[in-house]
Design an enzyme around this catalytic site. Structure first.
Site, mmCIF file in Angstrom:
data_model
loop_
_atom_site.group_PDB
_atom_site.id
_atom_site.type_symbol
_atom_site.label_atom_id
_atom_site.label_comp_id
_atom_site.label_asym_id
_atom_site.label_seq_id
_atom_site.Cartn_x
_atom_site.Cartn_y
_atom_site.Cartn_z
ATOM 1 N N HIS A 135 -4.222 6.422 2.117
ATOM 2 C CA HIS A 135 -4.818 5.158 1.665
ATOM 3 C C HIS A 135 -4.351 3.994 2.537
ATOM 4 O O HIS A 135 -5.158 3.228 3.070
ATOM 5 C CB HIS A 135 -4.426 4.937 0.204
ATOM 6 C CG HIS A 135 -5.157 3.820 -0.477
ATOM 7 N ND1 HIS A 135 -4.668 2.529 -0.519
ATOM 8 C CD2 HIS A 135 -6.327 3.794 -1.162
ATOM 9 C CE1 HIS A 135 -5.505 1.766 -1.201
ATOM 10 N NE2 HIS A 135 -6.521 2.501 -1.605
ATOM 11 N N SER A 152 -11.248 -0.676 -1.717
ATOM 12 C CA SER A 152 -9.981 -0.932 -1.040
ATOM 13 C C SER A 152 -10.200 -1.254 0.428
ATOM 14 O O SER A 152 -9.555 -2.143 0.998
ATOM 15 C CB SER A 152 -9.054 0.277 -1.169
ATOM 16 O OG SER A 152 -8.587 0.422 -2.490
ATOM 17 N N ASP A 160 0.842 -1.195 0.000
ATOM 18 C CA ASP A 160 0.000 0.000 0.000
ATOM 19 C C ASP A 160 0.882 1.253 0.000
ATOM 20 O O ASP A 160 2.026 1.203 -0.438
ATOM 21 C CB ASP A 160 -0.944 -0.013 1.212
ATOM 22 C CG ASP A 160 -2.315 0.574 0.886
ATOM 23 O OD1 ASP A 160 -2.356 1.731 0.428
ATOM 24 O OD2 ASP A 160 -3.320 -0.113 1.084
#
Length: 220
Positions: free
Chosen positions: A41, A177, A11
């Site tokens: 994120h 996600s 990530d």
């Protein structure tokens, strides 16, 4: 004392708030970088996993820098590194339309080593990689699911669904996600509870403990 479960994460890095839960981190973006998340994120996904699997510890491969852009050779190197670090599970909250041989080979090596992979897949559209690779558990977001819940979908493009919200509940950051990350958190919790670390055993445990079975039905 048993070693803590190691969960690999590909990530944008890790948040300082979880520094006690991160065993190792490597940046594939900046040579010698600290792999701390500057995008948000990775932080949201890690926080979701950490909340669901309090006994797990994380090994983080940073492949995104200032934007959600990377190349699949970098992702492949990250997967190989995580396998070398002894993780039992890899979360891949990413997906591309094209099949890249280097990424396929790395995922095949991971599966052959006994590592579990959970990869995100969209609710609609064409299949994506690495979710489509053999051995991957394909996860998407499911709006029915609260944190700690998941659904058994068994759709042509998705196996399971999970909560789409980050731990702070901010709907502006909801998405597939996070569905993938929440499912990885559920898998990590099952492994920590003693479920055998095989795809078959985890699959059966996920089906047995699902809050919902079948796809979400939208009604007027």
């Amino acid at each position: 004392m048993a070693e803590p479960l190691r969960v690999g994460v590909v990530d944008s890095g890790w948040p300082l708030a979880l520094q006690d839960r991160v065993l190792a981190a490597r940046s594939f973006v900046t040579e010698g970088g600290d792999a701390q998340d500057r995008l948000g994120h990775g932080a949201r996904n890690l926080q979701a996993m950490a909340a669901l699997a309090p006994d797990a510890r994380f090994v983080v491969a940073q492949v995104f820098g200032e934007a959600l852009r990377t190349d699949m050779a970098t992702v492949a190197r990250a997967v190989d590194w995580l396998v070398g670090e002894g993780v039992a599970l890899i979360n891949l909250s990413l997906g591309v339309r094209q099949d890249y041989p280097t990424l396929r080979a790395a995922c095949e090596r991971a599966v052959a080593s006994g590592c579990l992979m959970v990869a995100s897949t969209p609710a609609r559209g064409e299949p994506v990689f690495p979710a489509t690779y053999p051995g991957a558990i394909r996860a998407m977001g499911d709006a029915r699911c609260a944190p700690g819940q998941h659904s058994t979908l068994l759709l042509p493009h998705a196996d399971f669904g999970a909560c789409v919200l980050p731990p702070d509940g901010d709907r502006a950051n909801a998405g597939a996600s996070l569905g993938c990350a929440h499912l990885s958190g559920r898998v990590a919790a099952l492994l920590s509870a003693g479920v055998a670390p095989t795809r078959e055993a985890v699959w059966q445990a996920l089906v047995a403990s699902a809050a919902f079975h079948g796809p979400e039905r939208r009604t007027r």
